[in-house]
Design a protein around this motif. Structure first.
Motif, PDB file in Angstrom:
ATOM      1  N   LEU A  39     -21.778 -23.116 -51.218  1.00 34.76           N
ATOM      2  CA  LEU A  39     -22.738 -22.009 -51.273  1.00 34.76           C
ATOM      3  C   LEU A  39     -22.670 -21.158 -50.004  1.00 34.76           C
ATOM      4  O   LEU A  39     -22.788 -19.926 -50.068  1.00 34.76           O
ATOM      5  N   LEU A  40     -22.472 -21.810 -48.867  1.00 37.62           N
ATOM      6  CA  LEU A  40     -22.317 -21.057 -47.614  1.00 37.62           C
ATOM      7  C   LEU A  40     -21.051 -20.198 -47.654  1.00 37.62           C
ATOM      8  O   LEU A  40     -21.078 -19.026 -47.253  1.00 37.62           O
ATOM      9  N   ARG A  41     -19.966 -20.764 -48.146  1.00 40.83           N
ATOM     10  CA  ARG A  41     -18.714 -19.984 -48.239  1.00 40.83           C
ATOM     11  C   ARG A  41     -18.896 -18.795 -49.177  1.00 40.83           C
ATOM     12  O   ARG A  41     -18.351 -17.712 -48.929  1.00 40.83           O
ATOM     13  N   ARG A  42     -19.665 -19.002 -50.240  1.00 40.01           N
ATOM     14  CA  ARG A  42     -19.911 -17.900 -51.182  1.00 40.01           C
ATOM     15  C   ARG A  42     -20.660 -16.754 -50.498  1.00 40.01           C
ATOM     16  O   ARG A  42     -20.347 -15.574 -50.734  1.00 40.01           O
ATOM     17  N   ASP A  45     -18.063 -15.154 -48.041  1.00 36.80           N
ATOM     18  CA  ASP A  45     -17.070 -14.384 -48.805  1.00 36.80           C
ATOM     19  C   ASP A  45     -17.694 -13.126 -49.400  1.00 36.80           C
ATOM     20  O   ASP A  45     -17.006 -12.128 -49.631  1.00 36.80           O
ATOM     21  N   GLY A  46     -19.012 -13.184 -49.642  1.00 37.69           N
ATOM     22  CA  GLY A  46     -19.713 -12.031 -50.196  1.00 37.69           C
ATOM     23  C   GLY A  46     -20.087 -10.980 -49.171  1.00 37.69           C
ATOM     24  O   GLY A  46     -20.671  -9.952 -49.520  1.00 37.69           O
ATOM     25  N   GLY A  47     -19.773 -11.245 -47.893  1.00 37.95           N
ATOM     26  CA  GLY A  47     -20.002 -10.244 -46.856  1.00 37.95           C
ATOM     27  C   GLY A  47     -21.211 -10.481 -45.981  1.00 37.95           C
ATOM     28  O   GLY A  47     -21.569  -9.622 -45.161  1.00 37.95           O
ATOM     29  N   ILE A  48     -21.848 -11.637 -46.106  1.00 41.48           N
ATOM     30  CA  ILE A  48     -23.030 -11.944 -45.300  1.00 41.48           C
ATOM     31  C   ILE A  48     -22.581 -12.415 -43.919  1.00 41.48           C
ATOM     32  O   ILE A  48     -21.693 -13.265 -43.804  1.00 41.48           O
ATOM     33  N   ARG A  82     -17.213 -16.299 -38.473  1.00 43.63           N
ATOM     34  CA  ARG A  82     -17.462 -15.315 -39.533  1.00 43.63           C
ATOM     35  C   ARG A  82     -18.915 -14.847 -39.570  1.00 43.63           C
ATOM     36  O   ARG A  82     -19.222 -13.838 -40.221  1.00 43.63           O
ATOM     37  N   ALA A  83     -19.814 -15.585 -38.932  1.00 43.12           N
ATOM     38  CA  ALA A  83     -21.233 -15.219 -38.995  1.00 43.12           C
ATOM     39  C   ALA A  83     -21.954 -15.713 -37.759  1.00 43.12           C
ATOM     40  O   ALA A  83     -21.521 -16.657 -37.100  1.00 43.12           O
ATOM     41  N   VAL A 220     -28.139 -15.809 -54.567  1.00 42.60           N
ATOM     42  CA  VAL A 220     -27.742 -15.580 -55.949  1.00 42.60           C
ATOM     43  C   VAL A 220     -26.784 -14.402 -56.061  1.00 42.60           C
ATOM     44  O   VAL A 220     -25.757 -14.482 -56.737  1.00 42.60           O
ATOM     45  N   ALA A 221     -27.108 -13.304 -55.406  1.00 38.78           N
ATOM     46  CA  ALA A 221     -26.354 -12.057 -55.566  1.00 38.78           C
ATOM     47  C   ALA A 221     -26.207 -11.338 -54.235  1.00 38.78           C
ATOM     48  O   ALA A 221     -26.959 -10.402 -53.955  1.00 38.78           O
ATOM     49  N   PRO A 222     -25.265 -11.756 -53.391  1.00 41.98           N
ATOM     50  CA  PRO A 222     -25.101 -11.098 -52.087  1.00 41.98           C
ATOM     51  C   PRO A 222     -24.920  -9.592 -52.175  1.00 41.98           C
ATOM     52  O   PRO A 222     -25.443  -8.855 -51.338  1.00 41.98           O
TER      53      PRO A 222
END
Length: 304
Positions: A39-42, A45-48, A82-83, A220-222
């Motif tokens: 979930l963290l990678r998602r 990867d979503g730009g967070i 990355r963050a 849910v939706a980055p």
């Protein structure tokens, strides 16, 4: 070097979608490490680019001290470069200090100090509490999480006079006029102001000086959250309000009954997408069967 320059990276990270990741549980009730990492990678990867382990959407108060440390460790490992990681700390002062130092030693850049839940909180005591934590980790940016409508902006300024690493504020009082006054009393340019009640309040709080907002929906939706902050940064409030309309019902479900289902609805949406189990810990409770379909339909309708 100025204080602002010293904490430049941290300040920039607060002027973002500040994601509050969920803490997924396995069937046996323990933290599901592999799913947590996925979930963290998602999110990454979503730009967070800003993650807050041990926030309220992460069920901070339902985790044991060992679990809170684990969540911090998993988040910092996955984030890498990355963050920026903003670790939630709280409870009694020694616990909060130990947690902050643990976060620092692992490489976190900031801590968010949860609103004290002690039944007797004085304004001066609020300053003392945050001062003790901030002084214990002068290397880290410190972000008070303010949910107390009675706290004055002057008290925050007093805290920052003593602790220059208090650089931002997660303001979560549901009153845009009060926020505007508080920020100006404390020093509008002195701090990075984060709208702490997520996307529903972001447009009104940005109009009064916020430059970032927290989000649980981002799990849910980055892309939805990023669309809102881009619109707000460009001053395109009609575009931001289109996103607001898109997420309105989801956030209404989370806010119902004094936010009883705040985490539950997020995990239900993730479960509907096959991303984690819907399990939450008491005092939260899973959604009744009859309400799950509406959450699933909302999640399915977003461009994810």
């Amino acid at each position: 070097m100025t204080v602002t320059a010293t904490y430049e990276t941290q300040r920039a990270a607060l002027a973002e979608v500040v994601a509050i990741p969920v803490t997924p549980f396995a069937q046996d009730g323990t933290i599901d490490r592999d799913t947590h990492r996925a979930l963290l990678r998602r999110l990454l990867d979503g730009g967070i680019r800003t993650l807050t382990p041990n926030g309220n959407t992460g069920e901070f108060y339902a985790l044991t001290p060992q679990e809170r440390r684990l969540v911090t460790e998993l988040t910092i490992e996955e984030a890498g470069d990355r963050a920026v990681v903003l670790v939630g700390v709280g409870h009694d002062v020694p616990t909060a200090v130990a947690t902050a130092r643990h976060a620092r030693d692992l490489g976190a850049q900031m801590v968010m100090v949860h609103q004290p839940i002690h039944p007797y909180v004085s304004e001066g005591g609020w300053v003392d509490y945050h001062r003790a934590i901030a002084e214990s980790v002068p290397e880290l940016g410190v972000v008070p999480y303010i949910r107390n409508a009675l706290l004055s902006g002057e008290r925050l300024a007093e805290l920052a006079d003593d602790c220059p690493n208090v650089i931002g504020v997660k303001y979560a009082v549901p009153d845009a006029a009060r926020f505007a006054a508080f920020a100006r009393d404390a020093g509008l340019e002195r701090f990075v102001w984060v709208a702490g009640l997520a996307e529903p309040y972001a447009p009104s709080y940005f109009s009064a000086g916020a430059t970032g907002f927290t989000s649980g929906l981002v799990n849910v939706a980055p892309s939805v959250s990023l669309n809102m902050i881009e619109a707000l940064r460009s001053g395109d409030y009609p575009a931001a309000m289109k996103v607001w309309e898109q997420i309105r019902r989801f956030e209404e479900l989370r806010a119902a009954n004094s936010s009883a289902n705040n985490v539950t609805v997020v995990k239900e949406a993730l479960a509907s997408l096959g991303l984690c189990r819907r399990d939450v810990r008491a005092p939260s409770k899973p959604l009744p069967e009859g309400e799950r379909a509406e959450v699933a339909a909302i999640a399915a309708g977003w461009s994810i």
